[in-house]
Write a protein that holds these residues in place. Structure first.
Motif, PDB file in Angstrom:
ATOM      1  N   UNK A  68       0.853  -1.187   0.000  1.00  0.00           N
ATOM      2  CA  UNK A  68       0.000   0.000   0.000  1.00  0.00           C
ATOM      3  C   UNK A  68       0.888   1.237   0.000  1.00  0.00           C
ATOM      4  N   UNK A  69       0.487   2.214  -0.793  1.00  0.00           N
ATOM      5  CA  UNK A  69       1.226   3.467  -0.904  1.00  0.00           C
ATOM      6  C   UNK A  69       0.257   4.623  -0.685  1.00  0.00           C
ATOM      7  N   UNK A  70       0.352   5.306   0.467  1.00  0.00           N
ATOM      8  CA  UNK A  70      -0.535   6.442   0.705  1.00  0.00           C
ATOM      9  C   UNK A  70      -0.318   7.544  -0.339  1.00  0.00           C
ATOM     10  N   UNK A  84      -5.179   5.692  -0.980  1.00  0.00           N
ATOM     11  CA  UNK A  84      -3.903   5.034  -1.242  1.00  0.00           C
ATOM     12  C   UNK A  84      -4.048   4.052  -2.399  1.00  0.00           C
ATOM     13  N   UNK A  85      -2.925   3.774  -2.999  1.00  0.00           N
ATOM     14  CA  UNK A  85      -2.852   2.746  -4.034  1.00  0.00           C
ATOM     15  C   UNK A  85      -2.481   1.449  -3.338  1.00  0.00           C
ATOM     16  N   UNK A  86      -3.169   0.374  -3.675  1.00  0.00           N
ATOM     17  CA  UNK A  86      -2.789  -0.928  -3.147  1.00  0.00           C
ATOM     18  C   UNK A  86      -2.702  -1.928  -4.287  1.00  0.00           C
ATOM     19  N   UNK A  87      -1.777  -2.832  -4.162  1.00  0.00           N
ATOM     20  CA  UNK A  87      -1.559  -3.797  -5.223  1.00  0.00           C
ATOM     21  C   UNK A  87      -1.043  -5.098  -4.642  1.00  0.00           C
ATOM     22  N   UNK A  99      -7.040   1.846  -6.372  1.00  0.00           N
ATOM     23  CA  UNK A  99      -7.082   2.846  -5.316  1.00  0.00           C
ATOM     24  C   UNK A  99      -8.118   2.415  -4.286  1.00  0.00           C
ATOM     25  N   UNK A 100      -7.888   2.820  -3.052  1.00  0.00           N
ATOM     26  CA  UNK A 100      -8.864   2.634  -1.981  1.00  0.00           C
ATOM     27  C   UNK A 100      -8.837   3.865  -1.104  1.00  0.00           C
ATOM     28  N   UNK A 101      -9.956   4.130  -0.498  1.00  0.00           N
ATOM     29  CA  UNK A 101     -10.012   5.159   0.541  1.00  0.00           C
ATOM     30  C   UNK A 101     -10.396   4.464   1.839  1.00  0.00           C
ATOM     31  N   UNK A 102      -9.779   4.894   2.906  1.00  0.00           N
ATOM     32  CA  UNK A 102     -10.106   4.390   4.232  1.00  0.00           C
ATOM     33  C   UNK A 102     -10.516   5.570   5.097  1.00  0.00           C
ATOM     34  N   UNK A 103     -11.607   5.388   5.829  1.00  0.00           N
ATOM     35  CA  UNK A 103     -12.032   6.362   6.821  1.00  0.00           C
ATOM     36  C   UNK A 103     -11.693   5.772   8.182  1.00  0.00           C
ATOM     37  N   UNK A 104     -10.771   6.412   8.859  1.00  0.00           N
ATOM     38  CA  UNK A 104     -10.254   5.955  10.152  1.00  0.00           C
ATOM     39  C   UNK A 104     -10.886   6.796  11.253  1.00  0.00           C
ATOM     40  N   UNK A 118     -13.241   0.643  -1.643  1.00  0.00           N
ATOM     41  CA  UNK A 118     -12.387   0.342  -2.797  1.00  0.00           C
ATOM     42  C   UNK A 118     -12.844   1.059  -4.064  1.00  0.00           C
ATOM     43  N   UNK A 119     -11.902   1.259  -4.959  1.00  0.00           N
ATOM     44  CA  UNK A 119     -12.180   1.886  -6.255  1.00  0.00           C
ATOM     45  C   UNK A 119     -13.213   1.080  -7.021  1.00  0.00           C
ATOM     46  N   UNK A 120     -13.060  -0.231  -7.043  1.00  0.00           N
ATOM     47  CA  UNK A 120     -13.994  -1.102  -7.757  1.00  0.00           C
ATOM     48  C   UNK A 120     -14.252  -2.347  -6.918  1.00  0.00           C
ATOM     49  N   UNK A 121     -15.411  -2.381  -6.273  1.00  0.00           N
ATOM     50  CA  UNK A 121     -15.740  -3.544  -5.457  1.00  0.00           C
ATOM     51  C   UNK A 121     -15.816  -4.808  -6.312  1.00  0.00           C
ATOM     52  N   UNK A 122     -16.277  -4.674  -7.552  1.00  0.00           N
ATOM     53  CA  UNK A 122     -16.357  -5.817  -8.467  1.00  0.00           C
ATOM     54  C   UNK A 122     -14.973  -6.434  -8.681  1.00  0.00           C
TER      55      UNK A 122
END
Length: 133
Positions: A68-70, A84-87, A99-104, A118-122
């Motif tokens: 993950x890269x913020x 952040x980008x996650x792969x 990409x994903x967004x997290x609400x903390x 997430x950017x695309x749940x599918x």
């Protein structure tokens, strides 16, 4: 000189520990009653409650060799939102790169609750069902 908000420091500490697969470091920033919400229809989806369930989730993620890269964070006294980008890094599988967004939600200097968007749940469902199904 501008001082870093303590909630940003907390989330940066999380990402640092996560990048090193340091479960003890992750544990230090979590509230004992944390709730981590993972959307979707796949084997890892659902709400993880408590440190043990959240750490088990992160342990399961190691199968995907996730990184993950913020990219950007916003903060106030109760919340941090990050994008952040996650792969993943797996041979012979179409890797997830999104990409994903997290609400903390932060309470008493600990991570109390997290919602994942997430950017695309599918795409996430497809990847996790192939990897863990």
């Amino acid at each position: 000189m501008q001082k870093t908000h303590p909630n940003l420091t907390l989330i940066n500490d999380f990402f640092d520990a996560y990048s090193k697969n340091n479960m003890e470091g992750i544990k230090k920033v979590l509230d004992k009653n944390i709730k981590w919400h993972i959307p979707g229809e796949h084997p890892l989806s659902g709400t993880k409650i408590g440190i043990d369930e959240v750490l088990a989730f992160f342990k399961a993620l190691t199968k995907g060799a996730f990184k993950a890269e913020p990219i950007i964070m916003g903060v106030n006294d109760d919340y941090v939102i990050d994008c952040h980008r996650n792969w993943s890094n797996i041979e012979n599988l179409e890797n997830l790169n999104a990409m994903s967004c997290l609400l903390w939600r932060i309470e008493n200097h600990k991570i109390k609750e997290v919602h994942n968007f997430p950017q695309s749940q599918k795409d996430v469902n497809k990847f996790f069902n192939e990897l863990y199904g």
